[in-house]
Design a protein around this motif. Structure first.
Motif, PDB file in Angstrom:
ATOM      1  N   VAL A  66       0.923  -1.012  -0.124  1.00  0.00           N
ATOM      2  CA  VAL A  66       0.174  -0.020  -0.035  1.00  0.00           C
ATOM      3  C   VAL A  66       0.754   1.257  -0.070  1.00  0.00           C
ATOM      4  O   VAL A  66       0.656   2.078  -0.700  1.00  0.00           O
ATOM      5  N   LEU A  67       1.948   1.250   0.828  1.00  0.00           N
ATOM      6  CA  LEU A  67       2.930   2.359   1.015  1.00  0.00           C
ATOM      7  C   LEU A  67       3.522   2.677  -0.291  1.00  0.00           C
ATOM      8  O   LEU A  67       3.635   3.864  -0.612  1.00  0.00           O
ATOM      9  N   MET A  68       3.931   1.407  -0.785  1.00  0.00           N
ATOM     10  CA  MET A  68       4.668   1.474  -2.190  1.00  0.00           C
ATOM     11  C   MET A  68       3.927   2.478  -3.248  1.00  0.00           C
ATOM     12  O   MET A  68       4.052   3.465  -3.885  1.00  0.00           O
ATOM     13  N   THR A  69       2.632   1.593  -3.812  1.00  0.00           N
ATOM     14  CA  THR A  69       1.879   2.195  -4.706  1.00  0.00           C
ATOM     15  C   THR A  69       1.345   3.890  -4.315  1.00  0.00           C
ATOM     16  O   THR A  69       1.544   4.496  -5.410  1.00  0.00           O
ATOM     17  N   ALA A  70       1.027   3.952  -3.231  1.00  0.00           N
ATOM     18  CA  ALA A  70       0.554   5.262  -2.862  1.00  0.00           C
ATOM     19  C   ALA A  70       1.560   6.224  -2.824  1.00  0.00           C
ATOM     20  O   ALA A  70       1.488   7.315  -3.542  1.00  0.00           O
ATOM     21  N   SER A  71       2.974   6.025  -2.273  1.00  0.00           N
ATOM     22  CA  SER A  71       4.163   6.878  -2.330  1.00  0.00           C
ATOM     23  C   SER A  71       4.458   7.186  -3.513  1.00  0.00           C
ATOM     24  O   SER A  71       4.839   8.321  -4.048  1.00  0.00           O
ATOM     25  N   GLN A  72       4.644   6.281  -4.511  1.00  0.00           N
ATOM     26  CA  GLN A  72       5.294   6.424  -5.821  1.00  0.00           C
ATOM     27  C   GLN A  72       4.090   7.246  -6.559  1.00  0.00           C
ATOM     28  O   GLN A  72       4.515   8.293  -7.246  1.00  0.00           O
ATOM     29  N   VAL A  73       3.042   6.837  -6.746  1.00  0.00           N
ATOM     30  CA  VAL A  73       2.026   7.673  -7.570  1.00  0.00           C
ATOM     31  C   VAL A  73       1.724   8.901  -7.354  1.00  0.00           C
ATOM     32  O   VAL A  73       1.666  10.011  -7.785  1.00  0.00           O
ATOM     33  N   VAL A  74       1.650   9.281  -5.971  1.00  0.00           N
ATOM     34  CA  VAL A  74       1.205  10.502  -5.417  1.00  0.00           C
ATOM     35  C   VAL A  74       2.471  11.371  -5.439  1.00  0.00           C
ATOM     36  O   VAL A  74       2.462  12.552  -5.862  1.00  0.00           O
ATOM     37  N   TYR A  76       4.940  11.204  -7.705  1.00  0.00           N
ATOM     38  CA  TYR A  76       5.211  11.457  -9.042  1.00  0.00           C
ATOM     39  C   TYR A  76       4.541  12.643  -9.394  1.00  0.00           C
ATOM     40  O   TYR A  76       5.071  13.770 -10.023  1.00  0.00           O
ATOM     41  N   ASP A  77       3.202  12.611  -9.137  1.00  0.00           N
ATOM     42  CA  ASP A  77       2.095  13.455  -9.516  1.00  0.00           C
ATOM     43  C   ASP A  77       2.570  14.941  -8.900  1.00  0.00           C
ATOM     44  O   ASP A  77       2.802  15.906  -9.643  1.00  0.00           O
ATOM     45  N   LEU A  78       3.097  14.791  -7.562  1.00  0.00           N
ATOM     46  CA  LEU A  78       3.417  16.080  -6.979  1.00  0.00           C
ATOM     47  C   LEU A  78       4.504  16.727  -7.479  1.00  0.00           C
ATOM     48  O   LEU A  78       4.615  17.829  -7.761  1.00  0.00           O
ATOM     49  N   PHE A  79       5.492  15.902  -7.683  1.00  0.00           N
ATOM     50  CA  PHE A  79       6.995  16.333  -8.319  1.00  0.00           C
ATOM     51  C   PHE A  79       6.754  16.698  -9.642  1.00  0.00           C
ATOM     52  O   PHE A  79       7.346  17.823  -9.944  1.00  0.00           O
ATOM     53  N   LYS A  80       5.933  16.145 -10.289  1.00  0.00           N
ATOM     54  CA  LYS A  80       5.948  16.628 -11.676  1.00  0.00           C
ATOM     55  C   LYS A  80       4.996  18.085 -11.910  1.00  0.00           C
ATOM     56  O   LYS A  80       5.720  19.027 -12.617  1.00  0.00           O
ATOM     57  N   SER A  81       4.115  18.233 -11.012  1.00  0.00           N
ATOM     58  CA  SER A  81       3.418  19.460 -11.001  1.00  0.00           C
ATOM     59  C   SER A  81       4.333  20.465 -10.575  1.00  0.00           C
ATOM     60  O   SER A  81       4.222  21.418 -11.049  1.00  0.00           O
ATOM     61  N   PHE A  82       5.233  20.166  -9.309  1.00  0.00           N
ATOM     62  CA  PHE A  82       6.080  21.279  -8.947  1.00  0.00           C
ATOM     63  C   PHE A  82       7.147  21.562  -9.842  1.00  0.00           C
ATOM     64  O   PHE A  82       7.469  22.800 -10.053  1.00  0.00           O
ATOM     65  N   LEU A  83       7.630  20.774 -10.692  1.00  0.00           N
ATOM     66  CA  LEU A  83       8.761  20.933 -11.595  1.00  0.00           C
ATOM     67  C   LEU A  83       8.094  21.718 -12.981  1.00  0.00           C
ATOM     68  O   LEU A  83       8.776  22.674 -13.366  1.00  0.00           O
ATOM     69  N   SER A 100      10.872  13.492 -12.328  1.00  0.00           N
ATOM     70  CA  SER A 100       9.500  13.323 -11.292  1.00  0.00           C
ATOM     71  C   SER A 100       9.701  11.803 -10.759  1.00  0.00           C
ATOM     72  O   SER A 100       9.578  11.577  -9.817  1.00  0.00           O
ATOM     73  N   SER A 101       9.940  10.977 -11.638  1.00  0.00           N
ATOM     74  CA  SER A 101       9.894   9.701 -11.201  1.00  0.00           C
ATOM     75  C   SER A 101      11.267   9.011 -10.354  1.00  0.00           C
ATOM     76  O   SER A 101      11.134   8.426  -9.332  1.00  0.00           O
ATOM     77  N   LEU A 102      12.171   9.774 -10.663  1.00  0.00           N
ATOM     78  CA  LEU A 102      13.444   9.522  -9.969  1.00  0.00           C
ATOM     79  C   LEU A 102      13.070  10.084  -8.319  1.00  0.00           C
ATOM     80  O   LEU A 102      13.424   9.404  -7.317  1.00  0.00           O
ATOM     81  N   PHE A 103      12.373  11.157  -8.170  1.00  0.00           N
ATOM     82  CA  PHE A 103      12.386  11.735  -6.931  1.00  0.00           C
ATOM     83  C   PHE A 103      11.141  10.711  -6.330  1.00  0.00           C
ATOM     84  O   PHE A 103      11.033  10.550  -5.253  1.00  0.00           O
ATOM     85  N   ALA A 104      10.382  10.367  -7.138  1.00  0.00           N
ATOM     86  CA  ALA A 104       9.287   9.396  -6.458  1.00  0.00           C
ATOM     87  C   ALA A 104       9.737   8.031  -6.197  1.00  0.00           C
ATOM     88  O   ALA A 104       9.458   7.577  -5.093  1.00  0.00           O
ATOM     89  N   GLY A 105      10.875   7.649  -6.820  1.00  0.00           N
ATOM     90  CA  GLY A 105      11.669   6.478  -6.201  1.00  0.00           C
ATOM     91  C   GLY A 105      12.422   6.723  -4.973  1.00  0.00           C
ATOM     92  O   GLY A 105      12.318   5.878  -3.908  1.00  0.00           O
ATOM     93  N   LEU A 106      12.865   7.950  -4.699  1.00  0.00           N
ATOM     94  CA  LEU A 106      13.590   8.082  -3.596  1.00  0.00           C
ATOM     95  C   LEU A 106      12.475   8.321  -2.523  1.00  0.00           C
ATOM     96  O   LEU A 106      12.785   7.745  -1.271  1.00  0.00           O
ATOM     97  N   VAL A 107      11.469   8.964  -2.666  1.00  0.00           N
ATOM     98  CA  VAL A 107      10.282   8.907  -1.560  1.00  0.00           C
ATOM     99  C   VAL A 107       9.805   7.496  -1.409  1.00  0.00           C
ATOM    100  O   VAL A 107       9.537   7.263   0.035  1.00  0.00           O
ATOM    101  N   PRO A 154      20.653  -0.342  -1.470  1.00  0.00           N
ATOM    102  CA  PRO A 154      20.133  -1.339  -2.355  1.00  0.00           C
ATOM    103  C   PRO A 154      18.987  -1.443  -2.799  1.00  0.00           C
ATOM    104  O   PRO A 154      18.497  -1.827  -3.826  1.00  0.00           O
ATOM    105  N   ALA A 155      18.022  -1.099  -1.762  1.00  0.00           N
ATOM    106  CA  ALA A 155      16.537  -0.904  -2.056  1.00  0.00           C
ATOM    107  C   ALA A 155      16.254   0.290  -3.077  1.00  0.00           C
ATOM    108  O   ALA A 155      15.454  -0.103  -4.213  1.00  0.00           O
ATOM    109  N   PHE A 156      16.957   1.288  -2.855  1.00  0.00           N
ATOM    110  CA  PHE A 156      16.864   2.265  -3.934  1.00  0.00           C
ATOM    111  C   PHE A 156      17.436   2.025  -5.395  1.00  0.00           C
ATOM    112  O   PHE A 156      16.937   2.336  -6.419  1.00  0.00           O
ATOM    113  N   ILE A 157      18.523   1.111  -5.124  1.00  0.00           N
ATOM    114  CA  ILE A 157      19.120   0.851  -6.602  1.00  0.00           C
ATOM    115  C   ILE A 157      18.354  -0.062  -7.552  1.00  0.00           C
ATOM    116  O   ILE A 157      18.057  -0.004  -8.815  1.00  0.00           O
TER     117      ILE A 157
END
Length: 180
Positions: A66-74, A76-83, A100-107, A154-157
């Protein structure tokens, strides 16, 4: 979020085998499971520990999904809008999608790390009846809060490129209105 939970539920047995196979060589010889392959692991777990053992760590795994899906999607959209709004990125370019997706992966990696560490500890154990909360409290007491981010790099990689490819593919589907 529902899709993440369903993925966690369906993938739980294979996740247990994967974690145990990865941790096997770190155990003393007499505790090693020596699964030959994933199917052998599923069979041995079922035979030695019962079918219910395939659900070990399911709670943290569902939370992680749940956290993975929600944090990635939300994110991503926030970072894209911000940029787009603050740095005048073009919302249709791969540069915007990549960033945007790089930052979403970090989050996503950061948000999921505690659940990941907890589920790994639960799934790698055999015979332990300690609850997820008990394991969490014991780990915080003995190792400090930092234990929840063990293995973050390693999880981020693994997750970073996955997130980037996922959202670049999603944007291409949007562009060509496939499945929309």
């Amino acid at each position: 979020m529902f899709a993440g939970a369903v993925g966690g539920l369906i993938g739980n047995p294979s996740d247990i085998v994967n974690i145990r196979m990865q941790n096997d060589k770190t155990l003393p010889k007499e505790q090693q499971r020596n699964y030959k392959h994933a199917i052998d692991g599923l069979i041995k777990i079922t035979k030695d520990e019962g079918v219910s053992a395939l659900l070990k760590g399911l709670g943290p795994n569902l939370v992680r999904g749940v956290l993975m899906t929600a944090s990635q999607v939300v994110s991503y959209d926030l970072f894209k809008s911000f940029l787009v709004k603050n740095f005048e990125f073009d919302p249709t370019t791969k540069t915007t999608h990549f960033t945007s997706s790089l930052f979403a992966g970090l989050v996503a990696t950061t948000v999921c790390s505690p659940a990941d560490v907890l589920k790994t500890r639960i799934m790698s154990s055999s015979g332990s009846k300690q609850s997820a909360v008990g394991i969490l409290m014991n780990a915080v007491k003995t190792e400090g809060v930092g234990f929840m981010f063990r293995g973050w790099t390693p999880a981020f990689i693994r997750l970073g490129p996955h997130t980037i490819l996922t959202f670049i593919a999603l944007e291409q589907l949007r562009k060509y209105r496939i499945g929309m």
